[in-house]
Design a protein around this motif. Structure first.
Motif, short mmCIF file in Angstrom:
data_model
loop_
_atom_site.label_atom_id
_atom_site.label_comp_id
_atom_site.label_asym_id
_atom_site.label_seq_id
_atom_site.Cartn_x
_atom_site.Cartn_y
_atom_site.Cartn_z
N ILE A 24 9.08 10.82 24.11
CA ILE A 24 10.41 10.21 24.03
C ILE A 24 10.73 9.96 22.55
N PRO A 25 11.99 10.18 22.15
CA PRO A 25 12.34 9.85 20.77
C PRO A 25 12.27 8.35 20.58
N PHE A 26 11.86 7.90 19.42
CA PHE A 26 11.84 6.45 19.18
C PHE A 26 13.27 5.99 19.00
N TYR A 27 13.62 4.89 19.65
CA TYR A 27 14.96 4.37 19.54
C TYR A 27 14.95 3.10 18.72
N GLY A 28 15.74 3.08 17.66
CA GLY A 28 15.82 1.89 16.81
C GLY A 28 16.04 2.31 15.37
N LYS A 38 4.85 0.87 19.31
CA LYS A 38 4.10 1.11 18.08
C LYS A 38 3.53 2.53 18.05
N ASN A 39 2.86 2.92 19.12
CA ASN A 39 2.27 4.26 19.13
C ASN A 39 3.34 5.35 19.21
N ILE A 40 4.37 5.08 19.97
CA ILE A 40 5.41 6.09 20.10
C ILE A 40 6.12 6.27 18.75
N MET A 59 -1.10 -2.98 15.28
CA MET A 59 -1.82 -4.18 15.69
C MET A 59 -1.01 -5.01 16.65
N ASN A 60 -1.71 -5.57 17.59
CA ASN A 60 -1.10 -6.34 18.64
C ASN A 60 -1.75 -7.71 18.54
N TYR A 61 -1.05 -8.66 17.95
CA TYR A 61 -1.71 -9.95 17.75
C TYR A 61 -1.71 -10.75 19.04
N GLY A 62 -2.68 -11.63 19.13
CA GLY A 62 -2.69 -12.52 20.28
C GLY A 62 -3.57 -12.06 21.43
N TYR A 63 -3.81 -10.74 21.55
CA TYR A 63 -4.73 -10.24 22.57
C TYR A 63 -6.10 -10.88 22.39
N ALA A 64 -6.83 -11.06 23.48
CA ALA A 64 -8.22 -11.49 23.33
C ALA A 64 -8.95 -10.42 22.53
N ALA A 103 11.39 -7.06 19.97
CA ALA A 103 11.31 -7.09 21.43
C ALA A 103 12.36 -6.14 22.01
N GLN A 104 12.17 -5.74 23.25
CA GLN A 104 13.16 -4.87 23.90
C GLN A 104 14.43 -5.67 24.18
N ASN A 105 15.56 -4.98 24.21
CA ASN A 105 16.81 -5.60 24.65
C ASN A 105 17.54 -4.63 25.57
N ARG A 124 16.39 8.17 29.31
CA ARG A 124 15.65 9.29 28.77
C ARG A 124 14.51 9.71 29.71
N LEU A 125 13.77 8.71 30.20
CA LEU A 125 12.59 9.03 31.00
C LEU A 125 12.92 9.29 32.46
N PHE A 126 14.02 8.69 32.95
CA PHE A 126 14.39 8.85 34.36
C PHE A 126 15.86 9.21 34.49
N ASP A 145 5.72 -6.43 31.23
CA ASP A 145 4.96 -5.22 30.90
C ASP A 145 5.85 -3.99 31.10
N LEU A 146 6.42 -3.52 30.00
CA LEU A 146 7.30 -2.36 30.09
C LEU A 146 6.55 -1.14 30.59
N ARG A 147 5.30 -1.01 30.13
CA ARG A 147 4.50 0.13 30.57
C ARG A 147 4.34 0.08 32.11
N GLY A 148 4.13 -1.15 32.63
CA GLY A 148 4.00 -1.32 34.07
C GLY A 148 5.30 -1.01 34.80
N LEU A 149 6.41 -1.38 34.18
CA LEU A 149 7.71 -1.10 34.79
C LEU A 149 7.95 0.42 34.86
N LEU A 150 7.61 1.11 33.79
CA LEU A 150 7.79 2.58 33.77
C LEU A 150 6.86 3.24 34.79
N ALA A 151 5.65 2.71 34.90
CA ALA A 151 4.71 3.26 35.88
C ALA A 151 5.24 3.04 37.29
N1 LIG Z 1 11.88 1.74 20.71
C1 LIG Z 1 11.41 2.56 21.66
N2 LIG Z 1 11.90 3.82 21.74
C2 LIG Z 1 11.45 4.65 22.71
N3 LIG Z 1 10.52 4.33 23.63
C3 LIG Z 1 10.00 3.09 23.59
C4 LIG Z 1 10.40 2.16 22.59
N4 LIG Z 1 9.71 1.02 22.80
C5 LIG Z 1 8.91 1.23 23.86
N5 LIG Z 1 9.07 2.48 24.35
C6 LIG Z 1 8.42 2.99 25.58
O1 LIG Z 1 7.35 2.12 25.87
C7 LIG Z 1 6.14 2.86 26.09
C8 LIG Z 1 5.00 2.11 25.44
O2 LIG Z 1 5.09 2.24 24.04
P1 LIG Z 1 3.79 2.28 23.11
O3 LIG Z 1 2.63 2.82 23.84
O4 LIG Z 1 4.20 2.93 21.84
O5 LIG Z 1 3.61 0.70 22.87
P2 LIG Z 1 2.63 -0.08 21.90
O6 LIG Z 1 3.51 -0.96 21.08
O7 LIG Z 1 1.70 0.85 21.22
O8 LIG Z 1 1.87 -1.01 22.96
P3 LIG Z 1 0.35 -1.60 22.95
O9 LIG Z 1 0.33 -2.69 21.93
O10 LIG Z 1 0.23 -2.15 24.34
O11 LIG Z 1 -0.57 -0.47 22.65
C9 LIG Z 1 6.38 4.23 25.47
O12 LIG Z 1 5.78 5.25 26.20
C10 LIG Z 1 7.88 4.39 25.53
O13 LIG Z 1 8.23 5.00 26.74
#
Ligand SMILES: Nc1ncnc2c1ncn2[C@@H]1O[C@H](COP(=O)(O)OP(=O)(O)OP(=O)(O)O)[C@@H](O)[C@H]1O
Ligand SMILES: [Mg+2]
Length: 307
Positions: free
Chosen positions: A43-47, A74-76, A177-182, A202-204, A214-216, A249-255
């Protein structure tokens, strides 16, 4: 405009930065390219603001540290940057047992002699890659300190007993980095000082709309509204301290949305993706109430997906 940059133009990223990217690509294109390491983000990064900060930093040779809560992209973003700049991507997952050998290399015995088995950082440095230092704050500070010379103006790797390796001019490092995690540690100041730090927002409503569309692409308007509403309701409750961020959990929502596509009832899918992410019975009750107001029990796949 090349295809990798179109989505940046669409988001209104500054033309000066875009031409900077073009120049960077022209300069390094075709040199030491490692095809199977080229990034193809799902997915393209949005922001726009975040993209502009990241691109400007990379153009000027800086390393980036992406800091923020889970699933803020962060990873995307890291993958998108490797894609935008057309560089091979190298991933290193940091953990408590990460040591300097994993990063820069270790001695191994081959063809009757001791040779260097290059670590990921060393390969990345030589090939002008983008190295994703994932969850960099999970590692012990002394393991990471071998990277000090790599990450600052020296741009080199000194492996005891071997030649010094200079970084390819296109090599960059992107920490997450993801602060606050154990288990996360405070990064020491000397390390942080070698990065430009980007605080991931944060997401909005707007980012969630983009991601879900994009994903659905076949998601119905009604379902899109309710799923976004669910996430934002939970985000507000977490912000007010009524619940923890476990179910946020956005990842959980997408799953969950993917599982619905497979044919599971939306409510059951949301239980797995969202509600059950917390193991505290009181918190789970609050989350369940929020879910009830958003996802009707009698919904099936037909309410969520068109056609
Ligand atoms: N700004 C964004 N633009 C596009 N996709 C996004 C964005 N933010 C979150 N996502 C979506 O959220 C999912 C999770 O993102 P990602 O794995 O990069 O998070 P992360 O910040 O690395 O999380 P963690 O700290 O849990 O590893 C991505 O697969 C993507 O679908
Ligand atoms: Mg991540």
């Amino acid at each position: 405009m090349r295809k990798e940059l179109v989505f940046l133009e669409e988001q209104g990223v500054s033309p000066a930065l875009l031409s900077g990217v073009e120049d960077f690509r022209k300069e390094y294109e075709g040199k030491q390219q490692i095809e199977n390491r080229l990034a193809h983000p799902e997915i393209p990064f949005y922001g726009k603001e975040i993209l502009e900060m990241a691109i400007a930093g990379i153009l000027k040779g800086e390393n980036l540290l992406l800091a923020g809560p889970k699933a803020t992209g962060k990873n995307i973003l890291g993958e998108n940057l490797a894609y935008i700049f057309g560089r091979p991507m190298y991933n290193v997952s940091f953990h408590v047992n990460t040591d300097s050998g994993d990063l820069i290399g270790t001695d191994t015995f081959k063809n009757n002699e001791v040779q260097l088995r290059q670590g990921v950082i060393t390969q990345c440095a030589k090939n002008g890659g983008f190295g994703i230092l994932d969850e960099i704050n999970m590692a012990k500070n002394d393991a990471v300190s071998v990277l000090h010379a790599t990450l600052d103006y020296r741009r080199s790797i000194d492996i005891p007993g071997y030649e010094r390796i200079d970084l390819h001019p296109a090599a960059r490092f992107i920490g997450t980095m993801n602060y606050g995690y154990a288990g996360t540690k405070e990064l020491n100041e000397a390390l942080v000082s070698r990065f430009l730090v980007i605080d991931m927002p944060a997401q909005n409503q707007e980012t969630l709309e983009f991601i879900l569309k994009r994903l659905f692409p076949r998601l119905t308007e009604e379902a899109k509204e309710q799923f976004i509403g669910l996430f934002l309701d939970l985000q507000l409750k977490a912000k007010n301290g009524e619940i923890s961020t476990k179910s946020l959990d956005l990842r959980g929502l997408l799953a969950a949305l993917r599982v619905i596509e497979a044919g599971l009832s939306p409510l059951a899918a949301v239980q797995m993706g969202i509600t059950n992410k917390t193991f505290d019975i009181f918190e789970k009750e609050i989350v369940r109430d929020v879910v009830m107001t958003r996802i009707p029990e009698d919904w099936t796949r037909e309410q969520v997906y068109r056609g």
